[in-house]
Design a protein around this motif. Structure first.
Motif, PDB file in Angstrom:
ATOM      1  N   ALA A  64       0.817  -1.211   0.000  1.00 44.36           N
ATOM      2  CA  ALA A  64       0.000   0.000   0.000  1.00 44.36           C
ATOM      3  C   ALA A  64       0.852   1.263   0.000  1.00 44.36           C
ATOM      4  O   ALA A  64       0.428   2.311  -0.478  1.00 44.36           O
ATOM      5  CB  ALA A  64      -0.940   0.001   1.200  1.00 44.36           C
ATOM      6  N   ALA A  65       2.064   1.147   0.548  1.00 47.18           N
ATOM      7  CA  ALA A  65       2.958   2.302   0.613  1.00 47.18           C
ATOM      8  C   ALA A  65       3.824   2.435  -0.633  1.00 47.18           C
ATOM      9  O   ALA A  65       4.727   3.277  -0.671  1.00 47.18           O
ATOM     10  CB  ALA A  65       3.846   2.194   1.852  1.00 47.18           C
ATOM     11  N   GLY A  66       3.561   1.601  -1.646  1.00 50.68           N
ATOM     12  CA  GLY A  66       4.260   1.748  -2.913  1.00 50.68           C
ATOM     13  C   GLY A  66       5.464   0.859  -3.100  1.00 50.68           C
ATOM     14  O   GLY A  66       6.264   1.090  -4.014  1.00 50.68           O
ATOM     15  N   TYR A  67       5.599  -0.177  -2.264  1.00 54.12           N
ATOM     16  CA  TYR A  67       6.757  -1.062  -2.353  1.00 54.12           C
ATOM     17  C   TYR A  67       6.414  -2.404  -2.991  1.00 54.12           C
ATOM     18  O   TYR A  67       5.306  -2.933  -2.805  1.00 54.12           O
ATOM     19  CB  TYR A  67       7.346  -1.307  -0.958  1.00 54.12           C
ATOM     20  CG  TYR A  67       8.079  -0.115  -0.419  1.00 54.12           C
ATOM     21  CD1 TYR A  67       9.421   0.086  -0.713  1.00 54.12           C
ATOM     22  CD2 TYR A  67       7.423   0.831   0.362  1.00 54.12           C
ATOM     23  CE1 TYR A  67      10.094   1.209  -0.239  1.00 54.12           C
ATOM     24  CE2 TYR A  67       8.080   1.952   0.844  1.00 54.12           C
ATOM     25  CZ  TYR A  67       9.420   2.132   0.538  1.00 54.12           C
ATOM     26  OH  TYR A  67      10.082   3.245   1.004  1.00 54.12           O
ATOM     27  N   ALA A  68       7.372  -2.942  -3.729  1.00 52.03           N
ATOM     28  CA  ALA A  68       7.319  -4.337  -4.139  1.00 52.03           C
ATOM     29  C   ALA A  68       7.808  -5.157  -2.949  1.00 52.03           C
ATOM     30  O   ALA A  68       8.909  -4.932  -2.446  1.00 52.03           O
ATOM     31  CB  ALA A  68       8.224  -4.574  -5.348  1.00 52.03           C
ATOM     32  N   VAL A  69       6.993  -6.076  -2.479  1.00 52.99           N
ATOM     33  CA  VAL A  69       7.334  -6.859  -1.294  1.00 52.99           C
ATOM     34  C   VAL A  69       7.869  -8.220  -1.734  1.00 52.99           C
ATOM     35  O   VAL A  69       7.264  -8.897  -2.575  1.00 52.99           O
ATOM     36  CB  VAL A  69       6.117  -7.050  -0.376  1.00 52.99           C
ATOM     37  CG1 VAL A  69       6.508  -7.801   0.896  1.00 52.99           C
ATOM     38  CG2 VAL A  69       5.503  -5.697  -0.023  1.00 52.99           C
ATOM     39  N   VAL A  70       9.004  -8.615  -1.156  1.00 50.88           N
ATOM     40  CA  VAL A  70       9.584  -9.929  -1.419  1.00 50.88           C
ATOM     41  C   VAL A  70       9.865 -10.597  -0.089  1.00 50.88           C
ATOM     42  O   VAL A  70      10.454  -9.990   0.817  1.00 50.88           O
ATOM     43  CB  VAL A  70      10.883  -9.822  -2.247  1.00 50.88           C
ATOM     44  CG1 VAL A  70      11.491 -11.205  -2.462  1.00 50.88           C
ATOM     45  CG2 VAL A  70      10.612  -9.141  -3.585  1.00 50.88           C
ATOM     46  N   MET A  71       9.432 -11.852   0.045  1.00 56.17           N
ATOM     47  CA  MET A  71       9.647 -12.633   1.264  1.00 56.17           C
ATOM     48  C   MET A  71      10.174 -14.011   0.862  1.00 56.17           C
ATOM     49  O   MET A  71       9.582 -14.669  -0.002  1.00 56.17           O
ATOM     50  CB  MET A  71       8.342 -12.780   2.052  1.00 56.17           C
ATOM     51  CG  MET A  71       7.697 -11.461   2.441  1.00 56.17           C
ATOM     52  SD  MET A  71       6.116 -11.656   3.326  1.00 56.17           S
ATOM     53  CE  MET A  71       5.049 -12.214   1.995  1.00 56.17           C
ATOM     54  N   ILE A  72      11.252 -14.453   1.470  1.00 58.14           N
ATOM     55  CA  ILE A  72      11.891 -15.726   1.147  1.00 58.14           C
ATOM     56  C   ILE A  72      11.833 -16.654   2.360  1.00 58.14           C
ATOM     57  O   ILE A  72      12.231 -16.264   3.456  1.00 58.14           O
ATOM     58  CB  ILE A  72      13.372 -15.528   0.743  1.00 58.14           C
ATOM     59  CG1 ILE A  72      13.488 -14.526  -0.405  1.00 58.14           C
ATOM     60  CG2 ILE A  72      14.017 -16.873   0.407  1.00 58.14           C
ATOM     61  CD1 ILE A  72      12.860 -14.975  -1.696  1.00 58.14           C
ATOM     62  N   ASP A  73      11.347 -17.878   2.158  1.00 55.51           N
ATOM     63  CA  ASP A  73      11.406 -18.891   3.211  1.00 55.51           C
ATOM     64  C   ASP A  73      12.703 -19.682   3.063  1.00 55.51           C
ATOM     65  O   ASP A  73      12.756 -20.769   2.479  1.00 55.51           O
ATOM     66  CB  ASP A  73      10.181 -19.815   3.140  1.00 55.51           C
ATOM     67  CG  ASP A  73       9.017 -19.286   3.960  1.00 55.51           C
ATOM     68  OD1 ASP A  73       9.198 -18.261   4.658  1.00 55.51           O
ATOM     69  OD2 ASP A  73       7.935 -19.890   3.912  1.00 55.51           O
TER      70      ASP A  73
END
Length: 682
Positions: free
Chosen positions: A474-483
Motif C-alpha cells: 500500500a505504501a508503494g513497495y514491491a514486497v519480497v519474502m523468502i522462506d
C-alpha cells in the motif's frame, strides 16, 4: 532445473478495483472486525463465535445453511474460550463481569448467562468433561498453598512489601515479558454444579511447575478422558532445568484417587496436546523425538487404550502437526500443519493413517467439528480471517462469515503469488512477492525485503497482525519474502538445515531469491531495496550489515540478535541457542564467534533503523542498544526507537501506528519512494 513463478489464481487478488479504492493503512488493519472463539454446535447446524467490532466484542449464533444470525450477548465484557455443551443446549465462555475472569453458562433456549465459577482468583482457562459433569480450570497460585486463600494472602504479602528487590535461587528469573514471582499455573477440578472455591481440588498441589506451560500454551494442553474419570495434562517435571530442557511429559491424574502417572516418561523430548476419542478407545497427542529442540517435527501419536499399544500415525507424512482433535465419529483426527508456505487443515483416518486435505491454501487457525462438519477460521496475505465450513470428507466448502465486507470493499490490495528458485545446495526454496498498490505496467518499484524470525518460522500465505505485507504494498513497495533454509513447512530436513548455519545457508537463499525474482519480475527494482526483519530476521539484518553490506539502501532491525554470546547469558529459553549453536558458549565458542554479527561491525555502512521493546526478555534490550552503539560509533546513519511497554512484539495500537510511520519514513528517505499518496502512510 528451471524455476518459475507459480501461477496461483486462488492466491492473487483481483485486479479490477472500485474507482474510489484506496490503499490499506495501519488504521484500517487495527480497525478491522475480528472473528474469534468459534465453535460448531454438536449437530453441525450452527456456529457460535465472538465478533469484535467498533471496540465491542459479543457472541453470535449463525445457522450454517441459511446464514441467519442472532446476537447472544451484549455485555461490555469480552467473552472468550467458547464451548457448547454436549447436548447443544448451552454455551460456556470466559468473561470478566465484575468478579474477575470466571466461567459463565448461557442457555441457548433463552435466558441470561449465569456464572459457573465463583472463585477468588482469575480463571485463565477451562475445559468441560465430555459428559458435562466436571470442569477443570486454570489459575495462577503459590505452589505450596493448600487453599486459594493462601495464594491470595501471598499476593497481598508481595504487593505490600516495602522494599523492591527480587531474589532468585534458580532460573527462570524472567520469561518472555514477565519477571518470575513464584506463582505457577495449576489445574483445579470440580463438579460443574459446584463452582465455589472449596469445591475445586488442585490436582497439581505442591508442584513447582506450570500447566498449561508458560508463556503461550492454553487448555489444548489439558484433556479429560472420555468418561471424565481422569485428567491428562502436559508439563515439565519439577526441577531446575526448565530453561534448557524441552522435556514436557503427559501426566495422568486419577480424579477419584488423586494418583498421578507420567504417561510419556520414555520420551525425553516434547509431548503435547493430549486428546481422546469419544468412544474411549484412543488417546492421541503430539510428540517430538529430539530433546532440547523446539522445532523438531511434531509426530502424531496414537495409543489404543484397550491394548495399551502406541504408534505413530502417518510416519511418512513429513510435516509437523501443530494442533489436533478427534472428530465425533471417533475415527477421524483433524490436524493443522504448515505445508509449503501455507497452513492447512487435514483429516486422518486413525485405522489406516490415510489423509484428506480439507483446506490448504491460506492459513487455517482454529477449528471445531460437529456431526461430520468442520468449522474453521482462515486468512491469507490479502484477506483477514473469516469462518468456513466443510464436511470432514472434504466436500461442501462454504464461507460462513464476511465480517469485513464493508470495510474491505473500498480498500485496494496488492496482487501476490508464490514462487520457487534453486537456493543453497541447488535445493528448491520458496517465497512470495506482492505487487505495490496502483501497480503500473513497465514501472519499477523499490523493494521491501521482509525477513521472517524464528528462525524456524515462515511469513507464509497469512494475514499478519503486525508484519502485514499488504501495508508495504500500500505504501508503494514491491514486497519480497523468502522462506530460507531453516523455515518450517518444507519438511523436517529443510528446517534442520539451519542448525550450525545461522549465517551462510539462509543468507545464500536470500541473495539468490532476491536476484532470481528481480529477473523474473522486472517491476521489482532490487537495486533500490531496503531489508527488514525481527528476532532472527533482526539477526539477519545485523548479519547482512557486515556480510552483504553493499546491497541495500537501508536496513530495519526489530528486536534482533547482535552479540550471540551476551545474548545467551541474558535470554531466558536457553534451549534455543544451545540447539541452534550446537552447544553452550563455553563448550562451542567457535560456533558463537563464527556467526556473531558483532564480529563484523567493521564492515557496517548501511543506514539502519533499530527498534526494540524494553519488555523483550527473549531478545533483551541490550541487543538493540549494542547494535545502535556500534552504528553510532562507526558513524553510520542510524536511528533508535524504544518502546518501554512492548515485549518481543509491538502490540499496542498507538505503538503500531508509530512503528509503521517510523519504518516507512526510514525506507522512503533512503529509497526515494514518494508513492502512493501520503495518507496511505499515516
Amino acid at each position: 532445473m528451471k524455476m518459475t513463478t507459480l501461477a496461483l489464481a486462488t492466491l492473487a487478488a483481483a485486479s479490477t478495483l472500485p474507482a474510489l479504492a484506496k490503499p490499506l493503512t495501519i488504521d484500517d488493519v487495527i480497525s478491522l472486525n475480528k472473528v474469534h472463539s468459534a465453535v460448531i454446535t454438536p449437530d453441525g447446524k450452527a456456529a457460535i463465535f465472538g465478533l469484535k467490532k467498533d471496540g465491542q466484542s459479543n457472541l453470535y449464533w449463525q445457522d450454517l445453511d441459511t446464514g441467519s444470525r442472532k446476537q447472544l450477548t451484549s455485555n461490555p465484557s469480552t467473552e472468550s474460550d467458547v464451548t457448547v455443551s454436549s447436548d447443544g443446549s448451552a454455551v460456556y465462555f470466559l468473561a470478566d463481569r465484575g468478579q474477575g475472569s470466571q466461567v459463565y453458562m448461557l442457555p441457548l433456549g433463552g435466558g441470561e448467562a449465569r456464572p459457573v465459577t465463583h472463585l477468588p482468583l482469575d480463571v485463565a482457562g477451562y475445559k468441560l468433561a465430555p459428559n458435562g459433569q466436571k470442569i477443570v480450570v486454570e489459575m495462577s497460585v503459590w505452589p505450596s498453598c493448600k487453599t486459594l486463600q493462601c495464594s491470595i494472602d501471598k499476593q497481598k504479602e508481595l504487593a505490600g512489601k516495602k522494599s523492591t528487590e527480587r531474589t532468585y535461587d534458580q532460573l527462570f528469573v524472567r520469561h518472555w515479558d514477565t519477571w518470575a514471582n513464584g506463582f505457577v499455573n495449576h489445574l483445579f477440578v470440580a463438579d460443574v454444579n459446584g463452582g465455589k472455591a472449596g469445591d475445586f481440588k488442585d490436582v497439581m498441589q505442591g508442584l513447582d511447575t506450570d500447566s498449561p506451560p508458560k508463556p503461550f500454551s492454553g487448555m489444548e494442553e489439558v484433556s479429560f478422558n472420555s468418561d471424565g474419570s481422569k485428567l491428562v495434562y502436559s508439563a515439565k517435571a519439577p526441577g531446575k532445568d526448565h530453561p534448557w530442557t524441552t522435556n514436557f511429559d503427559l501426566w495422568e491424574v486419577d480424579l477419584a484417587t488423586g494418583q498421578t502417572v507420567d504417561l510419556t516418561s520414555d520420551n525425553p523430548a516434547w509431548d503435547a496436546q493430549p486428546t481422546f476419542s469419544s468412544d474411549g478407545r484412543y488417546m492421541a497427542w503430539l510428540a517430538m523425538s529430539r530433546p532440547g529442540y523446539e522445532s523438531d517435527r511434531y509426530r502424531i501419536m496414537l495409543k489404543d487404550l484397550r491394548t495399551g499399544q502406541a504408534r505413530e500415525l502417518a510416519p511418512q507424512w513429513d510435516h509437523s502437526a501443530d494442533s489436533l482433535a478427534f472428530a465425533s465419529d471417533a475415527k477421524t483426527l483433524l490436524v493443522t500443519a504448515q505445508d509449503t508456505g501455507q497452513h492447512g487443515l487435514y483429516a486422518f483416518n486413525v485405522d489406516f493413517g490415510d489423509m484428506k486435505v480439507l483446506s490448504r491454501d491460506g492459513t487455517v487457525g482454529s477449528f471445531s467439528e460437529g456431526a461430520g462438519r468442520v468449522l474453521f477460521s482462515k486468512d491469507s496475505l490479502n484477506q483477514p480471517s473469516d469462518l468456513y465450513v466443510e464436511d470432514k470428507d472434504g466436500f461442501g466448502l462454504k464461507q460462513v462469515t464476511h465480517v469485513n465486507a464493508d470495510k474491505l470493499k473500498d480498500l485496494q490490495m496488492g496482487d501476490f503469488a508464490q514462487f520457487s528458485f534453486p537456493g543453497w545446495n541447488n535445493e528448491t526454496v520458496y517465497g512470495y512477492w506482492v505487487k505495490p498498490v496502483g501497480y503500473v505496467e513497465g514501472k519499477k518499484y523499490p523493494v521491501a525485503f521482509l525477513i521472517h524470525g524464528g528462525p524456524q518460522g515462515s511469513f507464509s500465505n497469512h494475514w499478519h497482525g503486525r508484519w502485514n505485507a499488504e501495508l508495504w504494498a500500500a505504501a508503494g513497495y514491491a514486497v519480497v519474502m523468502i522462506d530460507f533454509h531453516g523455515s518450517t513447512g518444507y519438511g523436517q530436513a529443510f528446517t534442520d538445515s539451519i542448525t550450525g548455519h545461522y549465517g551462510d545457508r539462509p543468507l545464500e537463499d536470500l541473495q539468490k531469491g532476491l536476484d532470481f525474482i528481480a529477473k523474473q519480475e522486472p517491476w521489482i527494482d532490487a537495486d533500490n531495496a531496503c531489508a527488514l526483519g525481527g528476532s532472527y530476521g533482526g539477526y539477519m539484518i545485523n548479519w547482512i550489515a557486515g556480510n552483504w553490506s553493499d546491497k541495500f539502501k537501508c536496513l530495519v532491525n526489530h528486536d534482533g540478535l547482535f552479540d550471540l554470546k551476551s545474548m545467551y547469558y541474558t535470554t531466558e529459553e536457553l534451549w534455543f541457542p544451545e540447539h541452534d549453536m550446537e552447544g553452550t558458549p563455553w563448550d562451542n565458542a567457535a560456533m558463537y564467534d563464527r556467526w556473531n554479527p558483532a564480529n563484523f561491525v567493521k564492515n557496517w555502512k548501511t543506514p539502519m533503523l533499530v527498534v526494540h521493546g524494553e519488555q523483550d526478555f527473549r531478545v533483551p534490550l541490550g541487543q538493540g542498544l549494542g547494535a545502535f552503539t556500534a552504528l553510532q560509533r562507526r558513524g553510520v546513519e542510524s536511528r533508535l526507537v524504544v518502546y518501554p511497554n512492548e515485549n518481543h512484539w509491538v502490540l499496542h495500537p498507538e505503538n503500531q501506528k508509530v512503528w509503521y510511520k517510523e519504518v516507512l519514513s526510514w525506507m522512503d528517505k533512503h529509497t526515494g519512494n514518494t508513492e502512493p499518496a501520503a495518507d496511505a502512510k499515516k
